[in-house]
Design an enzyme around this catalytic site. Structure first.
Site, PDB file in Angstrom:
ATOM      1  N   SER A 131       2.991 -38.434   6.210  1.00  0.00           N
ATOM      2  CA  SER A 131       3.410 -38.021   7.546  1.00  0.00           C
ATOM      3  C   SER A 131       2.198 -37.782   8.435  1.00  0.00           C
ATOM      4  CB  SER A 131       4.247 -36.740   7.452  1.00  0.00           C
ATOM      5  OG  SER A 131       4.442 -36.155   8.717  1.00  0.00           O
ATOM      6  N   TYR A 156       5.543 -27.906   5.507  1.00  0.00           N
ATOM      7  CA  TYR A 156       5.909 -29.316   5.369  1.00  0.00           C
ATOM      8  C   TYR A 156       4.653 -30.182   5.296  1.00  0.00           C
ATOM      9  CZ  TYR A 156       7.317 -34.014   6.749  1.00  0.00           C
ATOM     10  OH  TYR A 156       7.474 -35.379   6.802  1.00  0.00           O
TER      11      TYR A 156
END
Length: 325
Positions: A131, A156
């Site tokens: 990501s 995250y």
């Protein structure tokens, strides 16, 4: 060729699975149909794979952390030659609510998959989802693969960086050839309802307010799903050299565009004005993202093609059709 796609009912996973099937591959897909967002959307994506492609697509409902289930699946499919690992717990802000889900899916899930994958006799390449969030508090734009990634702004992001490091270790220890793709704000038809563009569309159509974070610099590198699919397949087909089995690549649109512009394009495509309220930006969200894509272009010959106005218009058309049923 037999290819395993994890998270096959997810946004990117369903599109990648369909693209692989359309070019004649045999796809084995796994997904746990998690209820983080409406599983009916995931099932609708899955239905588009199950009916048209027949025996070319095998679906197994399974959690990525199920080591016994994965071992049994790999034993039944020894001809798997490539893996596209997209299963993960998504959502930056939700990691404040349920951190354990992120550690389980994104860290333990990475280990579980790699432990099984390294024993597949014919596997020659594993592509996994990372990501843009790993760039965290890095303020140097555009983000480049060699930038610092040791200042995450969310759990995250920390779990996705952990997954990268785990994969690097497996590449070093077991010569497992892998490519990690750092996705930048993927959007388009069949997208995730928790993402801003989708949530904004719902609110605009319903006449409800949307929240825009304060600050002139709020911008994202919005990357259209069809471009992403093409990039994933090109990278999958470009197997790393055995001498350098691990690599990380950005996959983005190479443009940092204001979130306010995205809202105005949604307004135009949906034919309604947005009711906007302002709010301070939460600490989990970075101000701007922008992908350098020179490396993926050099390695896989990929470059993004879809401008934001075109992609938002396509999404809006799908959104109206899907939510009219």
């Amino acid at each position: 060729m037999t290819i395993l796609v994890t998270g096959c009912a997810g946004f990117i996973g369903a599109h990648v699975s369909q693209a692989l099937l359309s070019r004649g591959e045999h796809v084995v897909g796994i997904d746990n149909l998690d209820a983080y967002y409406d599983p009916r959307l995931k099932q609708a994506r899955l239905d588009r794979l199950l009916a048209p492609f027949g025996t070319a697509f095998r679906f197994e409902p399974m959690d990525i952390t199920d080591k016994d289930g994965l071992a049994a699946l790999f034993a039944s499919e020894p001809a798997i030659t490539r893996i596209v690992h997209l299963a993960a717990q998504a959502g930056v802000r939700h990691s404040l609510v349920d951190p354990y889900a992120y550690v389980s899916a994104n860290v333990l899930g990475q280990v579980t998959l790699l432990e099984g994958a390294r024993r597949l006799p014919r596997l020659d390449h594993l592509v996994f989802a990372s990501s843009s969030s790993v760039y965290g508090l890095n303020r140097s734009l555009p983000f480049r693969e060699g930038d610092r990634v040791d200042m995450p702004s969310s759990l995250y992001a920390a779990t996705k960086r952990s997954a990268e490091l785990i994969s690097h270790a497996y590449g070093h220890l077991f010569a497992l050839r892998q490519t990690g793709l750092r996705f930048f704000t993927v959007y388009g038809p069949w997208g995730r309802p928790d993402m801003a563009y989708y949530a904004f569309a719902r609110a605009i159509v319903a006449g409800e307010p949307i929240t825009l974070y304060e600050g002139e610099g709020l911008a994202r590198d919005f990357t259209y799903i069809d471009d992403v699919c093409e990039g994933v397949l090109r990278v999958l087909d470009t197997v790393p050299l055995s001498a350098h089995p691990f690599r990380l690549l950005n996959i983005g649109n190479h443009r940092s565009e204001p979130v306010a512009l995205m809202v105005s394009l949604l307004e135009a495509a949906l034919g309604r004005r947005a009711l906007i309220r302002r709010s301070p930006r939460p600490p989990t969200d970075i101000e701007a993202t922008w992908a350098s894509v020179e490396a993926i272009g050099d390695i896989a010959g990929w470059a993004p093609r879809t401008r934001l106005a075109e992609g938002i218009a396509r999404f809006a058309t799908w959104f109206r059709e899907f939510h009219a049923t």
